[in-house]
Design an enzyme around this catalytic site. Structure first.
Site, PDB file in Angstrom:
ATOM      1  N   HIS A  90       0.870  -1.171   0.000  1.00 55.06           N
ATOM      2  CA  HIS A  90       0.000   0.000   0.000  1.00 55.06           C
ATOM      3  C   HIS A  90       0.910   1.223   0.000  1.00 55.06           C
ATOM      4  O   HIS A  90       1.716   1.410   0.922  1.00 55.06           O
ATOM      5  CB  HIS A  90      -0.924  -0.002   1.217  1.00 55.06           C
ATOM      6  CG  HIS A  90      -1.962  -1.071   1.166  1.00 55.06           C
ATOM      7  ND1 HIS A  90      -2.384  -1.767   2.279  1.00 55.06           N
ATOM      8  CD2 HIS A  90      -2.663  -1.583   0.115  1.00 55.06           C
ATOM      9  CE1 HIS A  90      -3.312  -2.644   1.923  1.00 55.06           C
ATOM     10  NE2 HIS A  90      -3.492  -2.550   0.616  1.00 55.06           N
TER      11      HIS A  90
ATOM     12  N   GLU B 236       1.573   3.329   3.125  1.00 57.14           N
ATOM     13  CA  GLU B 236       2.098   2.648   4.319  1.00 57.14           C
ATOM     14  C   GLU B 236       3.594   2.490   4.124  1.00 57.14           C
ATOM     15  O   GLU B 236       4.064   1.528   3.529  1.00 57.14           O
ATOM     16  CB  GLU B 236       1.371   1.320   4.524  1.00 57.14           C
ATOM     17  CG  GLU B 236      -0.126   1.519   4.765  1.00 57.14           C
ATOM     18  CD  GLU B 236      -0.928   0.227   4.809  1.00 57.14           C
ATOM     19  OE1 GLU B 236      -0.305  -0.853   4.890  1.00 57.14           O
ATOM     20  OE2 GLU B 236      -2.172   0.300   4.752  1.00 57.14           O
TER      21      GLU B 236
ATOM     22  N   HIS C 142       3.277  -3.834   6.408  1.00 63.04           N
ATOM     23  CA  HIS C 142       2.203  -2.843   6.275  1.00 63.04           C
ATOM     24  C   HIS C 142       2.255  -1.838   7.424  1.00 63.04           C
ATOM     25  O   HIS C 142       3.141  -1.882   8.269  1.00 63.04           O
ATOM     26  CB  HIS C 142       0.843  -3.550   6.266  1.00 63.04           C
ATOM     27  CG  HIS C 142       0.528  -4.258   4.994  1.00 63.04           C
ATOM     28  ND1 HIS C 142      -0.431  -3.814   4.106  1.00 63.04           N
ATOM     29  CD2 HIS C 142       1.046  -5.385   4.451  1.00 63.04           C
ATOM     30  CE1 HIS C 142      -0.492  -4.633   3.068  1.00 63.04           C
ATOM     31  NE2 HIS C 142       0.386  -5.602   3.262  1.00 63.04           N
TER      32      HIS C 142
ATOM     33  N   GLU D 117       1.952  -5.669  10.516  1.00 60.53           N
ATOM     34  CA  GLU D 117       1.472  -4.294  10.673  1.00 60.53           C
ATOM     35  C   GLU D 117       2.396  -3.637  11.695  1.00 60.53           C
ATOM     36  O   GLU D 117       2.475  -4.079  12.845  1.00 60.53           O
ATOM     37  CB  GLU D 117       0.025  -4.284  11.150  1.00 60.53           C
ATOM     38  CG  GLU D 117      -0.952  -4.991  10.228  1.00 60.53           C
ATOM     39  CD  GLU D 117      -1.382  -4.131   9.049  1.00 60.53           C
ATOM     40  OE1 GLU D 117      -1.001  -2.932   9.015  1.00 60.53           O
ATOM     41  OE2 GLU D 117      -2.104  -4.631   8.171  1.00 60.53           O
TER      42      GLU D 117
END
Length: 449
Positions: free
Chosen positions: A86, A89, A216, A308
């Site tokens: 992404h 990110e 991410h 994440e």
């Protein structure tokens, strides 16, 4: 005077060797320069290569670390990190650039842990899967409130919702029977995906990757498959439910390796969310269809988790050093979790309904937790062989299979045709959590007349 100059030059050299890393955001051109800078500093253990181009023509560059760059060595596992899927990110992108510098510098400094890692593992680092999206997000910067600006690629597509949906097939096969790994792609798959997705699919089909992490931002948690729940939608709403793979215990272990080596992920409370041990099953958090980590598991031998890593998708530059220090050990420990030659041989573990297949060079890797397993090797035209394997927490376990060519049944009154020559297969290896096997094919005896 000459002695004074010599001392001065020595001090300059020493300062250069111990100078701290610089922490800043890298636009596309800066990223390319950084990759080649690392390669120029460590030319004998690195290689820069492109796996394809983005919608706007930017290269998707990979930096490889290996004692023999560009060469697959039998017995050596292939691992990868993917960042910036992404575009907005961005922490993963910067961490992977810092990791690249760190591996190079520590190898040159003789750090035996890093030397062993580079010698025993082939590491592929893709800092940015979505360089077009990053440029949009970077133009906005961290101070503007556009939370989703730059997330998608230049065609407005979320790349983590763009892989062929193989979960539907595996859930059907688990219920009614069918393949449990290496699920085939539809004939028209290339027309259904974006250029960046196609490049990554062709990449992971070209290397027999064993382990991977996809970096991410927006939360702090280690997320493992499956991402898509068995009941993805109920009356138009996404259905959230724990949906484990057959390797659920192993995936939890891999996620915990990263979480507990991270500076604070393991604590669980981050970004207003709580995840026990800092890990979660993807579908238990929220159901996601056509994601990359499920695709890796279902189409290849690769075990991928999603990391994440930051509450802020685009953290400020002054926060990068703290984030690097919080992630550095975890990034290294995760790579250390690795450690087959009959092509297309299938390796099955009793009680785990997910097989792996040997690569083009015949080598395969099967990650396992410590324990005792019944392992079977099968290949077309050969008799299967089953052995009991005890995997410990120490060095890789090596087991020899002796596969014999199947002897065709002779028709009454006729002589059975002689079998073709057998081939010799090279050994395979894993790491403490992997069983390492060696497969050999014996020259068959002629069938009786």
């Amino acid at each position: 005077m000459s002695n004074l100059c010599s001392v001065f030059l020595h001090l300059l050299l020493l300062f250069k060797l111990i100078a701290p890393m610089t922490f800043r955001h890298h636009r596309y051109d800066d990223l390319v320069r950084m990759l080649y800078k690392v390669h120029n500093e460590c030319p004998y253990i690195t290689r820069v290569y492109s796996i394809g181009r983005s919608v706007k023509g930017r290269h998707l560059y990979v930096l490889e670390f290996s004692d023999y760059p560009g060469i697959h060595e039998p017995l050596e596992p292939e691992v990868k990190y993917v960042g910036n899927m992404h575009g907005n990110e961005v922490l993963g992108r910067e961490l992977l650039l810092q990791l690249s510098q760190f591996l190079c510098e520590e190898f040159r400094n003789g750090n035996q842990r890093i030397v062993r890692l580079v010698q025993d593992t082939r590491i592929h680092i893709l800092p940015s899967m979505n360089p077009d999206g990053y440029e949009v997000a970077a133009s906005q910067g961290p101070d503007i409130s556009g939370y989703l600006v730059g997330r998608n690629n230049a065609n407005g597509v979320d790349l983590n919702r763009n892989f062929p949906d193989l979960n539907t097939y595996i859930y059907y096969n688990e219920k009614y029977g069918g393949p449990n790994h290496h699920l085939p792609l539809p004939d028209n798959w290339k027309s259904q995906v974006e250029p960046e997705t196609q490049a990554v699919i062709q990449w992971i089909r070209s290397f027999n990757f064993v382990l991977s992490a996809n970096l991410h931002g927006g939360a702090v948690v280690a997320n493992y498959p499956y991402d898509k729940s068995l009941e993805h939608r109920v009356r138009g709403f996404r259905h959230t439910a724990n949906t484990p793979t057959p390797d659920d215990k192993l995936f939890q272990k891999l996620a915990k390796v990263y979480s507990y080596a991270h500076g604070w992920m393991y604590q669980g409370w981050n970004c207003g969310d709580y995840f026990s041990d800092g890990i979660t099953n993807g579908a238990s958090w929220y159901s996601l269809s056509k994601g990359m980590q499920d695709f890796n598991y279902l189409h290849t031998n690769c075990f991928e988790i999603t990391l994440e890593l930051s509450c802020d998708k685009f953290p400020r530059q002054e926060e990068l050093q703290r984030e690097w220090l919080g992630n550095r050990e975890a990034l290294i420990q995760f790579l250390e979790q690795n450690y087959n030659n009959l092509a297309d041989a299938v390796i099955s573990v009793s009680g785990i309904n997910h097989d792996v297949t040997s690569g083009d060079h015949g080598d395969y890797f099967r990650l396992l937790l410590p324990g005792t397993y019944t392992v079977t090797a099968t290949a077309p035209g050969f008799d299967p062989e089953t052995v009991s394997v005890t995997v410990g927490p120490g060095e890789p376990k090596q087991v020899n299979f002796q596969l014999r060519r199947s002897t065709p049944q002779a028709a009454p009154g006729r002589k059975a045709p002689s079998s073709g020559p057998g081939g010799r297969v090279l050994p395979k290896k894993g790491r403490p959590q992997a069983a390492r096997k060696q497969v050999e094919v014996e020259q068959p005896q002629r069938a009786p007349a």
